[in-house]
Scaffold this motif. Structure first.
Motif, PDB file in Angstrom:
ATOM      1  N   LYS A 291       0.915  -1.063   0.048  1.00 44.32           N
ATOM      2  CA  LYS A 291       0.041   0.090  -0.063  1.00 44.32           C
ATOM      3  C   LYS A 291       0.918   1.197   0.115  1.00 44.32           C
ATOM      4  CE  LYS A 291      -4.205  -1.688  -0.084  1.00 44.32           C
ATOM      5  NZ  LYS A 291      -5.157  -1.327  -1.117  1.00 44.32           N
ATOM      6  N   LEU A 292       1.882   1.175   0.725  1.00 47.89           N
ATOM      7  CA  LEU A 292       2.646   2.346   0.956  1.00 47.89           C
ATOM      8  C   LEU A 292       3.575   2.751  -0.252  1.00 47.89           C
ATOM      9  CD1 LEU A 292       4.129   4.628   2.603  1.00 47.89           C
ATOM     10  CD2 LEU A 292       5.853   3.190   3.209  1.00 47.89           C
ATOM     11  N   LEU A 293       4.048   1.824  -0.997  1.00 42.67           N
ATOM     12  CA  LEU A 293       4.884   1.713  -2.181  1.00 42.67           C
ATOM     13  C   LEU A 293       3.938   2.349  -3.307  1.00 42.67           C
ATOM     14  CD1 LEU A 293       6.826  -1.400  -2.600  1.00 42.67           C
ATOM     15  CD2 LEU A 293       7.694   1.064  -1.917  1.00 42.67           C
ATOM     16  N   ASN A 294       2.493   1.927  -3.403  1.00 38.36           N
ATOM     17  CA  ASN A 294       1.522   2.316  -4.454  1.00 38.36           C
ATOM     18  C   ASN A 294       1.298   3.795  -4.163  1.00 38.36           C
ATOM     19  OD1 ASN A 294      -1.713   2.621  -4.868  1.00 38.36           O
ATOM     20  ND2 ASN A 294      -0.528   2.055  -6.877  1.00 38.36           N
ATOM     21  N   HIS A 295       1.070   4.225  -2.944  1.00 36.12           N
ATOM     22  CA  HIS A 295       0.710   5.516  -2.542  1.00 36.12           C
ATOM     23  C   HIS A 295       1.750   6.702  -2.789  1.00 36.12           C
ATOM     24  CE1 HIS A 295      -2.043   8.103  -0.502  1.00 36.12           C
ATOM     25  NE2 HIS A 295      -0.914   8.818   0.350  1.00 36.12           N
ATOM     26  N   ILE A 296       2.995   6.221  -2.651  1.00 33.34           N
ATOM     27  CA  ILE A 296       4.283   7.096  -3.070  1.00 33.34           C
ATOM     28  C   ILE A 296       4.629   7.068  -4.487  1.00 33.34           C
ATOM     29  CG2 ILE A 296       5.008   7.133  -0.800  1.00 33.34           C
ATOM     30  CD1 ILE A 296       7.317   5.386  -1.486  1.00 33.34           C
ATOM     31  N   GLY A 297       4.058   6.146  -5.227  1.00 37.38           N
ATOM     32  CA  GLY A 297       4.198   6.383  -6.741  1.00 37.38           C
ATOM     33  C   GLY A 297       5.267   5.355  -7.341  1.00 37.38           C
ATOM     34  N   ILE A 298       5.648   4.668  -6.440  1.00 38.61           N
ATOM     35  CA  ILE A 298       6.854   3.735  -6.758  1.00 38.61           C
ATOM     36  C   ILE A 298       6.188   2.156  -6.656  1.00 38.61           C
ATOM     37  CG2 ILE A 298       8.658   5.371  -6.471  1.00 38.61           C
ATOM     38  CD1 ILE A 298       9.565   3.683  -4.075  1.00 38.61           C
ATOM     39  N   GLY A 299       5.135   1.888  -6.667  1.00 32.42           N
ATOM     40  CA  GLY A 299       4.711   0.335  -6.593  1.00 32.42           C
ATOM     41  C   GLY A 299       3.377   0.186  -7.460  1.00 32.42           C
ATOM     42  N   PRO A 300       2.767  -0.818  -7.923  1.00 32.44           N
ATOM     43  CA  PRO A 300       1.547  -0.906  -8.425  1.00 32.44           C
ATOM     44  C   PRO A 300       0.306  -1.125  -7.648  1.00 32.44           C
ATOM     45  CG  PRO A 300       2.590  -3.287  -8.132  1.00 32.44           C
ATOM     46  CD  PRO A 300       3.634  -2.060  -7.695  1.00 32.44           C
ATOM     47  N   GLN A 301      -1.028  -0.729  -8.139  1.00 33.27           N
ATOM     48  CA  GLN A 301      -2.094  -0.879  -7.306  1.00 33.27           C
ATOM     49  C   GLN A 301      -2.199  -2.460  -6.893  1.00 33.27           C
ATOM     50  OE1 GLN A 301      -6.096  -1.291  -8.799  1.00 33.27           O
ATOM     51  NE2 GLN A 301      -5.953   0.858  -8.607  1.00 33.27           N
ATOM     52  N   ALA A 302      -2.474  -2.653  -5.592  1.00 28.44           N
ATOM     53  CA  ALA A 302      -2.550  -3.821  -5.021  1.00 28.44           C
ATOM     54  C   ALA A 302      -3.864  -4.282  -4.425  1.00 28.44           C
ATOM     55  CB  ALA A 302      -1.418  -4.119  -3.857  1.00 28.44           C
TER      56      ALA A 302
ATOM     57  N   GLU B  59       9.161  14.434  -2.320  1.00 28.07           N
ATOM     58  CA  GLU B  59       8.019  13.873  -3.164  1.00 28.07           C
ATOM     59  C   GLU B  59       7.160  12.847  -2.784  1.00 28.07           C
ATOM     60  OE1 GLU B  59       8.749  10.934  -7.137  1.00 28.07           O
ATOM     61  OE2 GLU B  59      10.518  12.296  -6.688  1.00 28.07           O
ATOM     62  N   TRP B  60       7.953  11.893  -2.089  1.00 25.56           N
ATOM     63  CA  TRP B  60       7.162  10.634  -1.414  1.00 25.56           C
ATOM     64  C   TRP B  60       6.098  11.161  -0.237  1.00 25.56           C
ATOM     65  CZ3 TRP B  60      11.834   7.381  -1.072  1.00 25.56           C
ATOM     66  CH2 TRP B  60      12.465   7.027  -2.283  1.00 25.56           C
ATOM     67  N   LYS B  61       6.458  12.332   0.542  1.00 19.58           N
ATOM     68  CA  LYS B  61       5.616  12.662   1.725  1.00 19.58           C
ATOM     69  C   LYS B  61       5.461  11.565   2.407  1.00 19.58           C
ATOM     70  CE  LYS B  61       2.930  16.413  -0.275  1.00 19.58           C
ATOM     71  NZ  LYS B  61       3.721  16.482  -1.631  1.00 19.58           N
ATOM     72  N   LEU B  62       6.675  10.914   2.981  1.00 20.82           N
ATOM     73  CA  LEU B  62       6.644   9.591   3.595  1.00 20.82           C
ATOM     74  C   LEU B  62       5.852   9.493   4.928  1.00 20.82           C
ATOM     75  CD1 LEU B  62      10.261   7.736   3.047  1.00 20.82           C
ATOM     76  CD2 LEU B  62       7.997   7.169   2.470  1.00 20.82           C
ATOM     77  N   LEU B  63       5.977  10.694   5.770  1.00 24.28           N
ATOM     78  CA  LEU B  63       5.258  10.479   7.162  1.00 24.28           C
ATOM     79  C   LEU B  63       3.687  10.300   6.760  1.00 24.28           C
ATOM     80  CD1 LEU B  63       7.611  12.660   9.302  1.00 24.28           C
ATOM     81  CD2 LEU B  63       7.636  10.197   9.051  1.00 24.28           C
TER      82      LEU B  63
END
Length: 339
Positions: free
Chosen positions: A157-168, A291-295
């Motif tokens: 979920k996190l990777l998709n939300h920050i734009g470097i993972g597919p929708q899961a 870019e990722w706004k990780l927190l």
């Protein structure tokens, strides 16, 4: 159906439920489980299970998951669960059920049980890659070795939300207690193994290295079949979270990231990318965190997984140290933010 026939089916169900774990042969167990599940369905249809005495009803509820866990890697069970999931999504979108179609084909790689499927809504077709969770059923193990790990679901979920993972999508079979099917949407990835020095974006490769360190991901940037680029953007489609006996904080992340190869033993394009100068890597850290706004993204992904636990926690068993994992990766991010 007469009471005697129902009682005979019930006795056979009990016999299988009490002995299936002792049966030898990986092909026989799923066959027996499928037979028992078919009898269970018939007994439910005949209202036999509904009218059982309390003690026998409790026995049924105890034995059913012990039987059905041997079907978690079964082709028919997986495909039925996936089809039901996407049909529900189709209908929720207000589309005509008659337009829905789904086709399956064998998965080309990886040890986890799975398939490729194409979902057609009558207008367009979208491809998804289906697999079981890490330590789920494989060809050699017909049932899950371990239940789903909430950290794995969180990272998807996190990777998709920050734009470097597919929708899961996380799909739970109707009988499920220990297995989740993960469907990732095709993102038109160019695998790292297919990139060249002319098509590779070194900044994207450095982001793969950075996020792998932050999230303790292995079998990711070191596996050229699990990551790559979509255009010039870094993309991760599979990974393994490294078990850390001392927690997940990377107190030395800056030194390791600046150093480059160290724990990951990169080769090829990744080995070249991580030789970038100190100033370039510092710029990658700052731009990526912005870019990722990780927190914020971590809060969103954690909330999403907590919602999943709330919906299925009574039905499913999970390995759950997500709270500690989130706390530790936030501490790692705090170190990066001070550089």
């Amino acid at each position: 159906m007469c009471d005697e026939e129902n009682r005979n089916k019930w006795n056979k169900f009990l016999e299988i439920g009490n002995s299936i774990n002792k049966v030898t042969g990986k092909e026989l167990k799923p066959r027996l489980a499928k037979y028992a599940l078919r009898m269970s369905d018939q007994l439910i249809d005949n209202d036999f299970i509904l009218n059982l005495p309390t003690n026998e009803r409790q026995l049924y509820e105890t034995l059913l998951p012990k039987i059905t866990e041997y079907l978690d890697g079964n082709t028919d069970i997986i495909q039925a669960a996936v089809k039901d999931h996407f049909l529900i999504q189709h209908c929720k979108a207000g589309l005509d059920e008659s337009l829905f179609d789904i086709t399956f084909s064998p998965k080309k790689s990886g040890i986890q049980t799975g398939f490729t499927c194409d979902v057609n809504n009558g207008v367009q077709s979208v491809r998804y890659y289906i697999k079981t969770h890490q330590y789920g059923p494989t060809e050699d193990n017909v049932k899950s070795i371990k239940p789903p790990d909430t950290k794995e679901l969180f990272v998807y979920k996190l990777l998709n939300h920050i734009g470097i993972g597919p929708q899961a999508h996380f799909i739970i079979p109707f009988h499920g207690t220990k297995t989740i099917y993960i469907a990732t949407k095709d993102c038109h990835l160019v695998l790292l193994s297919n990139l060249t020095k002319d098509t590779a974006n070194n900044n994207a490769l450095l982001q793969l290295d950075l996020i792998s360190r932050i999230l303790c991901l292995h079998d990711c940037a070191t596996n050229s079949s699990n990551c790559g680029q979509v255009g010039d953007t870094a993309m991760i489609v599979d990974f393994r979270i490294e078990k850390q006996s001392w927690g997940y904080i990377k107190a030395d992340i800056l030194d390791k990231f600046y150093e480059g190869n160290s724990e990951f033993h990169y080769s090829g394009l990744m080995a070249t990318a991580v030789k970038a100068p100190h100033a370039v890597k510092m710029d990658i850290i700052k731009k990526s965190l912005q870019e990722w706004k990780l927190l914020e993204s971590i809060e969103w992904a954690e909330s999403d997984i907590n919602g999943l636990l709330k919906r299925f926690g009574d039905k499913m068993r999970f390995e759950d140290d997500l709270q500690q994992y989130v706390k530790d990766i936030k501490a790692t991010i705090d170190i990066l933010m001070k550089c």
